[in-house]
Motif scaffolding. Sequence first.
Motif, PDB file in Angstrom:
ATOM      1  N   ARG A  72      44.633  12.288 -12.507  1.00 48.16           N
ATOM      2  CA  ARG A  72      43.682  13.346 -12.222  1.00 48.16           C
ATOM      3  C   ARG A  72      42.476  13.273 -13.153  1.00 48.16           C
ATOM      4  NH1 ARG A  72      45.326  17.605  -9.227  1.00 48.16           N
ATOM      5  NH2 ARG A  72      44.320  19.165 -10.525  1.00 48.16           N
ATOM      6  N   ALA A  73      41.355  13.752 -12.665  1.00 51.81           N
ATOM      7  CA  ALA A  73      40.118  13.740 -13.446  1.00 51.81           C
ATOM      8  C   ALA A  73      40.277  14.563 -14.720  1.00 51.81           C
ATOM      9  CB  ALA A  73      38.960  14.279 -12.604  1.00 51.81           C
ATOM     10  N   SER A  74      39.625  14.130 -15.779  1.00 51.08           N
ATOM     11  CA  SER A  74      39.807  14.753 -17.093  1.00 51.08           C
ATOM     12  C   SER A  74      39.148  16.118 -17.219  1.00 51.08           C
ATOM     13  CB  SER A  74      39.275  13.809 -18.175  1.00 51.08           C
ATOM     14  OG  SER A  74      37.911  13.521 -17.943  1.00 51.08           O
ATOM     15  N   GLU A 145      42.207   1.418   2.665  1.00 55.38           N
ATOM     16  CA  GLU A 145      41.143   1.329   1.667  1.00 55.38           C
ATOM     17  C   GLU A 145      41.102   2.629   0.874  1.00 55.38           C
ATOM     18  OE1 GLU A 145      36.257   0.913   1.341  1.00 55.38           O
ATOM     19  OE2 GLU A 145      37.258   0.761   3.304  1.00 55.38           O
ATOM     20  N   LEU A 146      41.251   2.514  -0.425  1.00 56.48           N
ATOM     21  CA  LEU A 146      41.181   3.704  -1.274  1.00 56.48           C
ATOM     22  C   LEU A 146      39.731   4.148  -1.428  1.00 56.48           C
ATOM     23  CD1 LEU A 146      43.677   2.899  -4.176  1.00 56.48           C
ATOM     24  CD2 LEU A 146      43.998   4.525  -2.299  1.00 56.48           C
ATOM     25  N   ARG A 147      39.509   5.439  -1.229  1.00 59.70           N
ATOM     26  CA  ARG A 147      38.210   6.055  -1.489  1.00 59.70           C
ATOM     27  C   ARG A 147      38.478   7.319  -2.300  1.00 59.70           C
ATOM     28  NH1 ARG A 147      38.258   5.039   3.839  1.00 59.70           N
ATOM     29  NH2 ARG A 147      38.345   7.253   4.358  1.00 59.70           N
ATOM     30  N   LEU A 148      38.331   7.198  -3.601  1.00 53.92           N
ATOM     31  CA  LEU A 148      38.728   8.283  -4.493  1.00 53.92           C
ATOM     32  C   LEU A 148      37.653   9.363  -4.556  1.00 53.92           C
ATOM     33  CD1 LEU A 148      40.180   6.253  -7.510  1.00 53.92           C
ATOM     34  CD2 LEU A 148      41.298   6.888  -5.348  1.00 53.92           C
ATOM     35  N   VAL A 153      40.034  12.893  -8.765  1.00 54.40           N
ATOM     36  CA  VAL A 153      40.878  11.739  -9.081  1.00 54.40           C
ATOM     37  C   VAL A 153      40.096  10.724  -9.902  1.00 54.40           C
ATOM     38  CG1 VAL A 153      42.252   9.855  -8.115  1.00 54.40           C
ATOM     39  CG2 VAL A 153      42.190  12.083  -6.961  1.00 54.40           C
ATOM     40  N   GLU A 154      40.647  10.348 -11.035  1.00 56.73           N
ATOM     41  CA  GLU A 154      40.005   9.345 -11.893  1.00 56.73           C
ATOM     42  C   GLU A 154      40.373   7.931 -11.478  1.00 56.73           C
ATOM     43  OE1 GLU A 154      40.738   8.212 -16.478  1.00 56.73           O
ATOM     44  OE2 GLU A 154      39.844  10.195 -16.161  1.00 56.73           O
ATOM     45  N   SER A 155      41.646   7.718 -11.108  1.00 51.66           N
ATOM     46  CA  SER A 155      42.100   6.386 -10.721  1.00 51.66           C
ATOM     47  C   SER A 155      43.372   6.506  -9.896  1.00 51.66           C
ATOM     48  CB  SER A 155      42.353   5.513 -11.958  1.00 51.66           C
ATOM     49  OG  SER A 155      43.395   6.074 -12.753  1.00 51.66           O
TER      50      SER A 155
END
Length: 212
Positions: A72-74, A145-148, A153-155
């Motif tokens: 998750r994003a910081s 295909e990942l599209r964050l 989402v960080e990774s």
Amino acid sequence: MLNDRIALRRLIEERLKDSRAVPDPTNAVPAGFSAHDIESIRAYFPAAPIAAAVLIPIVDHDTGLTVLLTQRASHLKNHAGQISFPGGRIEPTDLNPVEAALRETQEEIGITREHITFAGYLEPQLVLSGYWVTPVVSFVQPGFELRLDRREVESAFEVPLAHILDPVNHRSRQRELGAVSVQVYDIPYQDRNIWGATAGMLMSLYRLLRTE
């Protein structure tokens, strides 16, 4: 069994085939805690939790099954930087937890439902942030295909399911929750550590599939 992709997929399908979504949080258990600790810590969890759903995406590679996880994003208010599954609150427009998990997965990491095959539900889990979460186990066909969504989402990364199901990789530790000391599990992988509710849901999957 752990390294036999076809046999492991069949075992997952067999163990989950009669699972049903639970309509209310009455039977939800605190995520990530051992069974003998549950009653002593239940008071620390919200009395009126919000319904949510997450997807446990098992990617069916020819070389073996993996679990797709996100970090998750910081900057987020809740669970910032933690390893998690795609998911979130069940909205009034969602017909069921599967629909909520599919919608959230597409919004967060871009995987669309045509790549996803529903397998079943794990037991619902309570989390300290105020939710009761239905884990939706599904198989994901490679080729997506990942599209964050970088706002959330960080990774994203994959962990071999065999690694998660091998008890050698389960690290027990004590955690203080209010006045109670409880046992929880972490699952380290390379330079990451899976812990908290995410590790708790993976431990639920491990217990479901245990054949001893």
